[in-house]
Design a protein around this motif. Sequence first.
Motif, PDB file in Angstrom:
ATOM      1  N   GLY A 268      10.609  33.034  28.476  1.00  0.00           N
ATOM      2  CA  GLY A 268      10.470  34.333  28.581  1.00  0.00           C
ATOM      3  C   GLY A 268       8.923  34.835  28.157  1.00  0.00           C
ATOM      4  N   ALA A 269       8.509  34.331  26.888  1.00  0.00           N
ATOM      5  CA  ALA A 269       7.055  34.554  26.485  1.00  0.00           C
ATOM      6  C   ALA A 269       6.082  34.026  27.429  1.00  0.00           C
ATOM      7  CB  ALA A 269       6.975  34.075  24.878  1.00  0.00           C
ATOM      8  N   ILE A 270       6.344  32.872  27.943  1.00  0.00           N
ATOM      9  CA  ILE A 270       5.498  32.222  28.704  1.00  0.00           C
ATOM     10  C   ILE A 270       5.252  33.189  30.014  1.00  0.00           C
ATOM     11  CG2 ILE A 270       4.682  30.255  29.981  1.00  0.00           C
ATOM     12  CD1 ILE A 270       5.986  28.480  27.878  1.00  0.00           C
TER      13      ILE A 270
ATOM     14  N   GLY B 263       2.356  37.110  33.251  1.00  0.00           N
ATOM     15  CA  GLY B 263       2.360  38.671  33.982  1.00  0.00           C
ATOM     16  C   GLY B 263       1.347  39.579  33.279  1.00  0.00           C
ATOM     17  N   ALA B 264       1.132  39.236  31.925  1.00  0.00           N
ATOM     18  CA  ALA B 264      -0.070  40.217  31.228  1.00  0.00           C
ATOM     19  C   ALA B 264      -1.312  39.747  31.791  1.00  0.00           C
ATOM     20  CB  ALA B 264       0.196  39.985  29.794  1.00  0.00           C
TER      21      ALA B 264
ATOM     22  N   PHE C 262      -1.469  39.445  43.625  1.00  0.00           N
ATOM     23  CA  PHE C 262      -1.776  39.725  42.013  1.00  0.00           C
ATOM     24  C   PHE C 262      -1.069  40.634  41.436  1.00  0.00           C
ATOM     25  CE2 PHE C 262      -5.457  37.025  42.596  1.00  0.00           C
ATOM     26  CZ  PHE C 262      -5.648  36.172  41.475  1.00  0.00           C
ATOM     27  N   TYR C 263      -0.567  41.613  42.354  1.00  0.00           N
ATOM     28  CA  TYR C 263       0.311  42.915  42.066  1.00  0.00           C
ATOM     29  C   TYR C 263       1.630  42.352  41.916  1.00  0.00           C
ATOM     30  CZ  TYR C 263      -3.678  45.912  42.880  1.00  0.00           C
ATOM     31  OH  TYR C 263      -4.961  46.493  43.000  1.00  0.00           O
ATOM     32  N   TRP C 264       2.190  41.497  42.667  1.00  0.00           N
ATOM     33  CA  TRP C 264       3.436  40.826  42.597  1.00  0.00           C
ATOM     34  C   TRP C 264       3.461  39.973  41.281  1.00  0.00           C
ATOM     35  CZ3 TRP C 264       7.347  42.664  44.971  1.00  0.00           C
ATOM     36  CH2 TRP C 264       7.260  43.280  46.095  1.00  0.00           C
TER      37      TRP C 264
ATOM     38  N   MET D 217       5.835  40.150  34.079  1.00  0.00           N
ATOM     39  CA  MET D 217       5.494  40.734  32.830  1.00  0.00           C
ATOM     40  C   MET D 217       6.982  41.357  32.512  1.00  0.00           C
ATOM     41  SD  MET D 217       2.325  42.602  31.138  1.00  0.00           S
ATOM     42  CE  MET D 217       2.850  44.328  30.882  1.00  0.00           C
ATOM     43  N   GLY D 218       7.449  42.101  33.385  1.00  0.00           N
ATOM     44  CA  GLY D 218       8.934  42.518  33.154  1.00  0.00           C
ATOM     45  C   GLY D 218       9.973  41.421  32.936  1.00  0.00           C
TER      46      GLY D 218
END
Length: 88
Positions: A16-18, A23-24, A45-47, A52-53
């Motif tokens: 999850g962190a990766i 995403g960030a 890139f938007y997808w 991140m979520g």
Amino acid sequence: MSDETPQAGDLLVRIGAIVFLVGALATLATVLPLFLGTQPLPWEFYWVSMLMGAGFLIAGAGVVRSVSAQRRQAEAATAASPPAPSAR
């Protein structure tokens, strides 16, 4: 390296962190052209920035799994230990 044995849910938290970091970085790459005044990046890139979520949810599931495993271990230890004699 850590001497601790991996607990239930640790792998989910790491994954999850990766995913969150990917995403960030995609979110940063998506927002950066707005400040620089350059052409926006492609829609992919938007997808990718939505990861991140997803990473946050995966890490949260790992934490919940770890908590439930620790709760089961504590209940098993409590059930296995003999009751304390009452002082009367």
